[in-house]
Design a protein around this motif. Structure first.
Motif, PDB file in Angstrom:
ATOM      1  N   CYS A  26       0.828  -1.064   0.244  1.00  0.00           N
ATOM      2  CA  CYS A  26       0.157   0.142  -0.089  1.00  0.00           C
ATOM      3  C   CYS A  26       0.615   1.341   0.437  1.00  0.00           C
ATOM      4  O   CYS A  26       0.129   2.292  -0.160  1.00  0.00           O
ATOM      5  N   HIS A  27       2.101   0.706   0.379  1.00  0.00           N
ATOM      6  CA  HIS A  27       2.678   2.313  -0.018  1.00  0.00           C
ATOM      7  C   HIS A  27       2.592   3.349  -0.890  1.00  0.00           C
ATOM      8  O   HIS A  27       3.735   3.826  -1.625  1.00  0.00           O
ATOM      9  N   ASN A  28       1.940   1.899  -2.169  1.00  0.00           N
ATOM     10  CA  ASN A  28       2.274   2.679  -3.790  1.00  0.00           C
ATOM     11  C   ASN A  28       0.929   3.150  -3.853  1.00  0.00           C
ATOM     12  O   ASN A  28       0.494   3.471  -5.150  1.00  0.00           O
ATOM     13  N   VAL A  29       0.279   3.228  -2.585  1.00  0.00           N
ATOM     14  CA  VAL A  29      -1.011   3.754  -3.269  1.00  0.00           C
ATOM     15  C   VAL A  29      -1.553   5.462  -3.623  1.00  0.00           C
ATOM     16  O   VAL A  29      -2.391   5.726  -4.566  1.00  0.00           O
ATOM     17  N   ALA A  30       0.020   6.024  -4.316  1.00  0.00           N
ATOM     18  CA  ALA A  30       0.119   7.204  -5.179  1.00  0.00           C
ATOM     19  C   ALA A  30      -0.039   7.087  -6.378  1.00  0.00           C
ATOM     20  O   ALA A  30      -0.137   7.962  -7.507  1.00  0.00           O
ATOM     21  N   GLY A  48      -4.822  -2.068   4.805  1.00  0.00           N
ATOM     22  CA  GLY A  48      -3.339  -1.322   3.462  1.00  0.00           C
ATOM     23  C   GLY A  48      -1.987  -1.862   4.246  1.00  0.00           C
ATOM     24  O   GLY A  48      -2.033  -1.896   5.784  1.00  0.00           O
ATOM     25  N   LEU A  49      -1.426  -3.180   3.871  1.00  0.00           N
ATOM     26  CA  LEU A  49      -0.274  -4.046   3.781  1.00  0.00           C
ATOM     27  C   LEU A  49       0.791  -3.100   2.593  1.00  0.00           C
ATOM     28  O   LEU A  49       0.998  -2.752   2.118  1.00  0.00           O
ATOM     29  N   THR A  50       1.837  -3.188   4.154  1.00  0.00           N
ATOM     30  CA  THR A  50       3.758  -2.400   3.652  1.00  0.00           C
ATOM     31  C   THR A  50       4.525  -3.147   4.423  1.00  0.00           C
ATOM     32  O   THR A  50       3.971  -3.624   5.499  1.00  0.00           O
ATOM     33  N   ALA A  51       5.182  -4.084   3.671  1.00  0.00           N
ATOM     34  CA  ALA A  51       6.835  -4.727   4.295  1.00  0.00           C
ATOM     35  C   ALA A  51       7.989  -3.284   4.745  1.00  0.00           C
ATOM     36  O   ALA A  51       8.611  -3.580   5.170  1.00  0.00           O
ATOM     37  N   ASP A  52       7.555  -1.911   3.261  1.00  0.00           N
ATOM     38  CA  ASP A  52       8.216  -1.277   3.797  1.00  0.00           C
ATOM     39  C   ASP A  52       7.833   0.510   4.624  1.00  0.00           C
ATOM     40  O   ASP A  52       6.975   1.151   3.437  1.00  0.00           O
ATOM     41  N   SER A  53       7.446   0.605   5.312  1.00  0.00           N
ATOM     42  CA  SER A  53       6.892   1.659   6.007  1.00  0.00           C
ATOM     43  C   SER A  53       7.474   2.883   6.383  1.00  0.00           C
ATOM     44  O   SER A  53       7.074   3.710   6.236  1.00  0.00           O
ATOM     45  N   SER A  54       8.706   2.756   5.605  1.00  0.00           N
ATOM     46  CA  SER A  54       9.347   3.531   5.044  1.00  0.00           C
ATOM     47  C   SER A  54       9.005   4.753   4.188  1.00  0.00           C
ATOM     48  O   SER A  54       8.919   5.928   3.995  1.00  0.00           O
ATOM     49  N   LYS A  55       8.717   4.220   3.199  1.00  0.00           N
ATOM     50  CA  LYS A  55       8.086   4.794   1.706  1.00  0.00           C
ATOM     51  C   LYS A  55       6.349   5.519   1.985  1.00  0.00           C
ATOM     52  O   LYS A  55       5.685   4.905   2.388  1.00  0.00           O
ATOM     53  N   LYS A  56       6.762   6.392   1.912  1.00  0.00           N
ATOM     54  CA  LYS A  56       5.157   7.002   1.003  1.00  0.00           C
ATOM     55  C   LYS A  56       4.084   7.122   2.731  1.00  0.00           C
ATOM     56  O   LYS A  56       3.644   8.302   2.509  1.00  0.00           O
ATOM     57  N   TRP A  57       4.487   7.415   3.669  1.00  0.00           N
ATOM     58  CA  TRP A  57       3.960   7.940   5.193  1.00  0.00           C
ATOM     59  C   TRP A  57       3.719   9.335   4.891  1.00  0.00           C
ATOM     60  O   TRP A  57       2.737   9.760   5.008  1.00  0.00           O
ATOM     61  N   ASN A  58       4.402   9.847   4.338  1.00  0.00           N
ATOM     62  CA  ASN A  58       4.126  11.519   4.147  1.00  0.00           C
ATOM     63  C   ASN A  58       2.992  11.569   2.526  1.00  0.00           C
ATOM     64  O   ASN A  58       2.910  13.005   2.429  1.00  0.00           O
ATOM     65  N   ASP A  59       2.858  10.642   2.214  1.00  0.00           N
ATOM     66  CA  ASP A  59       1.758  10.913   1.035  1.00  0.00           C
ATOM     67  C   ASP A  59       1.016  11.188   1.255  1.00  0.00           C
ATOM     68  O   ASP A  59      -0.224  10.847   1.533  1.00  0.00           O
ATOM     69  N   TYR A  61      -1.685  10.628  -0.540  1.00  0.00           N
ATOM     70  CA  TYR A  61      -2.971  10.021  -1.344  1.00  0.00           C
ATOM     71  C   TYR A  61      -3.271   9.338  -0.103  1.00  0.00           C
ATOM     72  O   TYR A  61      -3.722   8.306   0.792  1.00  0.00           O
ATOM     73  N   PHE A  62      -2.067   8.208   1.130  1.00  0.00           N
ATOM     74  CA  PHE A  62      -1.783   7.364   1.399  1.00  0.00           C
ATOM     75  C   PHE A  62      -2.340   8.198   2.644  1.00  0.00           C
ATOM     76  O   PHE A  62      -2.920   7.248   3.013  1.00  0.00           O
ATOM     77  N   PHE A  63      -2.437   8.834   3.270  1.00  0.00           N
ATOM     78  CA  PHE A  63      -3.107   9.159   4.570  1.00  0.00           C
ATOM     79  C   PHE A  63      -4.553   9.521   4.138  1.00  0.00           C
ATOM     80  O   PHE A  63      -6.004   9.266   4.722  1.00  0.00           O
ATOM     81  N   ARG A  64      -5.334   9.741   3.209  1.00  0.00           N
ATOM     82  CA  ARG A  64      -6.739   9.935   2.790  1.00  0.00           C
ATOM     83  C   ARG A  64      -7.165   8.417   2.071  1.00  0.00           C
ATOM     84  O   ARG A  64      -8.424   8.216   2.356  1.00  0.00           O
ATOM     85  N   SER A  65      -6.111   7.606   2.406  1.00  0.00           N
ATOM     86  CA  SER A  65      -6.996   6.139   2.148  1.00  0.00           C
ATOM     87  C   SER A  65      -6.730   5.414   3.343  1.00  0.00           C
ATOM     88  O   SER A  65      -8.258   4.802   3.675  1.00  0.00           O
ATOM     89  N   PHE A  66      -6.019   5.466   3.928  1.00  0.00           N
ATOM     90  CA  PHE A  66      -5.408   4.837   5.300  1.00  0.00           C
ATOM     91  C   PHE A  66      -5.522   5.312   6.271  1.00  0.00           C
ATOM     92  O   PHE A  66      -5.342   6.247   6.774  1.00  0.00           O
ATOM     93  N   ARG A  67      -6.535   4.655   7.616  1.00  0.00           N
ATOM     94  CA  ARG A  67      -5.061   5.095   9.003  1.00  0.00           C
ATOM     95  C   ARG A  67      -3.990   4.575   9.199  1.00  0.00           C
ATOM     96  O   ARG A  67      -3.814   3.678   8.735  1.00  0.00           O
ATOM     97  N   HIS A  68      -3.024   5.292   9.545  1.00  0.00           N
ATOM     98  CA  HIS A  68      -1.450   4.628  10.067  1.00  0.00           C
ATOM     99  C   HIS A  68      -1.727   4.030  11.442  1.00  0.00           C
ATOM    100  O   HIS A  68      -2.048   4.339  12.559  1.00  0.00           O
ATOM    101  N   TYR A  69      -1.400   1.952  11.590  1.00  0.00           N
ATOM    102  CA  TYR A  69      -0.865   1.757  12.569  1.00  0.00           C
ATOM    103  C   TYR A  69       0.105   1.027  11.278  1.00  0.00           C
ATOM    104  O   TYR A  69       0.262   0.758  11.485  1.00  0.00           O
ATOM    105  N   GLU A  70       0.824   1.183  12.673  1.00  0.00           N
ATOM    106  CA  GLU A  70       2.633   0.361  12.542  1.00  0.00           C
ATOM    107  C   GLU A  70       2.389  -0.600  13.676  1.00  0.00           C
ATOM    108  O   GLU A  70       2.328   0.029  14.768  1.00  0.00           O
TER     109      GLU A  70
END
Length: 74
Positions: A26-30, A48-59, A61-70
């Motif tokens: 889901c880090h590719n959501v943009a 949304g699932l991702t193994a690379d939480s360093s990508k796109k967290w500030n994007d 589109y990401f925050f519009r689509s998903f809540r952030h739980y790490e």
């Protein structure tokens, strides 16, 4: 997402067809291919699932689509 778009599922299913949608990588959501489907479908649960939480967290589109739980798995 590419297989969803290539099959043109938005032409044959309603926006509320799926109760749950799980988006891997889901880090590719943009990407436009992701946005087209996320804008169309209206699931009760969008996970949304991702193994690379360093990508796109500030994007935006990401925050519009998903809540952030790490969660970390070690």
């Amino acid at each position: 997402m590419q297989s969803f778009n290539s099959k043109k599922l938005t032409d044959v299913v309603k926006p509320d067809f799926y109760d749950d949608i799980v988006v891997d990588e889901c880090h590719n959501v943009a990407a436009p291919s992701y946005q087209e489907l996320l804008d169309y479908f209206r699931p009760k649960t969008l996970l949304g699932l991702t193994a690379d939480s360093s990508k796109k967290w500030n994007d935006r589109y990401f925050f519009r689509s998903f809540r952030h739980y790490e969660r970390s798995v070690s």
